[in-house]
Design an enzyme around this catalytic site. Structure first.
Site, PDB file in Angstrom:
ATOM      1  N   GLY A  52      55.065  89.707  16.448  1.00  0.00           N
ATOM      2  CA  GLY A  52      55.910  89.031  16.526  1.00  0.00           C
ATOM      3  C   GLY A  52      57.166  88.747  15.639  1.00  0.00           C
ATOM      4  O   GLY A  52      58.215  88.453  16.022  1.00  0.00           O
ATOM      5  N   ASP A  85      56.950  88.719  22.755  1.00  0.00           N
ATOM      6  CA  ASP A  85      56.615  89.502  23.989  1.00  0.00           C
ATOM      7  C   ASP A  85      55.962  88.748  24.949  1.00  0.00           C
ATOM      8  O   ASP A  85      55.379  87.869  24.653  1.00  0.00           O
ATOM      9  CB  ASP A  85      55.803  90.794  23.591  1.00  0.00           C
ATOM     10  CG  ASP A  85      54.252  90.318  23.371  1.00  0.00           C
ATOM     11  OD1 ASP A  85      54.131  89.436  22.608  1.00  0.00           O
ATOM     12  OD2 ASP A  85      53.502  91.022  23.851  1.00  0.00           O
ATOM     13  N   ASP A 145      52.499  77.349  17.910  1.00  0.00           N
ATOM     14  CA  ASP A 145      52.494  76.840  19.149  1.00  0.00           C
ATOM     15  C   ASP A 145      51.434  75.563  18.896  1.00  0.00           C
ATOM     16  O   ASP A 145      51.521  74.470  18.967  1.00  0.00           O
ATOM     17  CB  ASP A 145      52.087  77.930  20.361  1.00  0.00           C
ATOM     18  CG  ASP A 145      51.732  77.346  21.673  1.00  0.00           C
ATOM     19  OD1 ASP A 145      52.464  76.512  21.894  1.00  0.00           O
ATOM     20  OD2 ASP A 145      51.246  78.113  22.242  1.00  0.00           O
ATOM     21  N   ARG A 155      60.079  92.289  23.430  1.00  0.00           N
ATOM     22  CA  ARG A 155      60.206  92.143  22.156  1.00  0.00           C
ATOM     23  C   ARG A 155      61.686  92.583  21.437  1.00  0.00           C
ATOM     24  O   ARG A 155      62.181  91.719  20.557  1.00  0.00           O
ATOM     25  CB  ARG A 155      59.321  93.055  21.160  1.00  0.00           C
ATOM     26  CG  ARG A 155      57.805  92.455  21.292  1.00  0.00           C
ATOM     27  CD  ARG A 155      57.247  93.142  20.447  1.00  0.00           C
ATOM     28  NE  ARG A 155      55.777  93.293  20.427  1.00  0.00           N
ATOM     29  CZ  ARG A 155      54.766  92.025  20.515  1.00  0.00           C
ATOM     30  NH1 ARG A 155      55.415  90.752  19.916  1.00  0.00           N
ATOM     31  NH2 ARG A 155      53.696  92.011  20.596  1.00  0.00           N
TER      32      ARG A 155
END
Ligand code: 5GP
Length: 180
Positions: free
Chosen positions: A48, A162, A106, A168
Site C-alpha cells: 500500500g 487497494d 487503522d 491501487r
C-alpha cells in the site's frame, strides 16, 4: 460525480491528488529536519505505501537507506488485526534509527506489531510516517509521529491502497459508498 466500481463495491471521489501532494510537501518539511542527522533506515511497508513512499522520499534531500517490507494483516474491508508475517527485513536493525513508511494506521495493530518487532531486533529509535491515520479506529497506545491526512474510519482506495488487489493505481483517494 464519477463513481468507480471494484467488484460489487462503489467508490466516490474523496481527496484530490492536489490536496494529497500538499499534505506530502508539508510532511516532508516536518520529517527532513527531524531526521537529517539520524542516518535513517526507511522501511516502506508494501504494498500500500509504494505510491506515498515514492512521492515522500523524493522530497527528502539527504541520503537514507530504503528497504521494502511486507506485513500481511488485512482481508476485505475490515481489519482482521491478525498480523501474520513480515518479509524483506534484511539489513541489520541493531542500533539503527528506523522510519517506517505506512499507507494507513487503522486499528494500530500492524504499527504496534512492527514497533515491538523492531525494538526486539535492537533498533535505536523507531518512528512512523503514515499517509493516512484513522484516529477513531485506533485500538492501541500507538500514535504515528508523522501523519499525512487524518480521516474518519471509512474504507478508502487509491493512491496505493487497494480493495482485493484493485484500485491501487487510481489517482487521489476514493471512499466506499456504503449500501443502505
Ligand atoms: P491496522 O493494523 O492499523 O488495522 O491496519 C493496517 C493495514 O490495514 C493497512 O496497512 C492497510 O493495508 C489496511 N487498511 C486499513 N484501513 C484501510 C482502508 O481504509 N483501505 C484500505 N485499502 N486498506 C486499509
Amino acid at each position: 460525480m464519477e463513481i468507480r466500481k471494484i467488484d460489487q463495491l462503489s467508490f466516490e471521489p474523496f481527496i484530490r491528488e492536489e490536496e494529497i501532494q500538499l499534505a506530502i510537501e508539508r510532511l516532508a518539511k516536518e520529517i527532513a529536519p527531524a531526521w537529517k542527522d539520524k542516518n535513517p533506515l526507511v522501511l516502506v511497508v508494501l504494498q500500500g505505501a509504494f505510491v506515498f513512499a515514492a512521492d515522500l522520499l523524493r522530497q527528502i534531500p539527504f541520503s537514507v537507506d530504503i528497504e521494502f517490507i511486507r506485513v500481511k494483516s488485512y482481508e476485505g474491508t475490515e481489519s482482521s488485526g491478525e498480523v501474520r508475517s513480515v518479509m524483506g527485513l534484511e539489513l541489520p536493525i541493531i542500533g539503527r534509527n528506523v522510519l517506517i513508511v505506512e499507507d494507513i494506521v487503522d486499528t494500530g495493530k500492524t504499527a504496534v506489531y512492527l514497533r515491538d518487532l523492531l525494538i526486539e531486533m535492537g533498533a535505536n529509535h523507531i518512528s512512523m510516517a503514515t499517509f493516512l491515520y484513522k484516529p477513531a479506529a485506533n485500538q492501541t497506545d500507538f500514535e504515528p509521529e508523522f501523519v499525512g491526512l487524518k480521516i474518519d474510519p471509512t474504507f478508502v482506495v487509491g493512491y496505493g491502497l487497494d480493495y482485493e488487489g484493485k484500485g491501487r493505481h487510481w489517482p487521489g483517494l476514493w471512499r466506499l459508498i456504503s449500501e443502505k
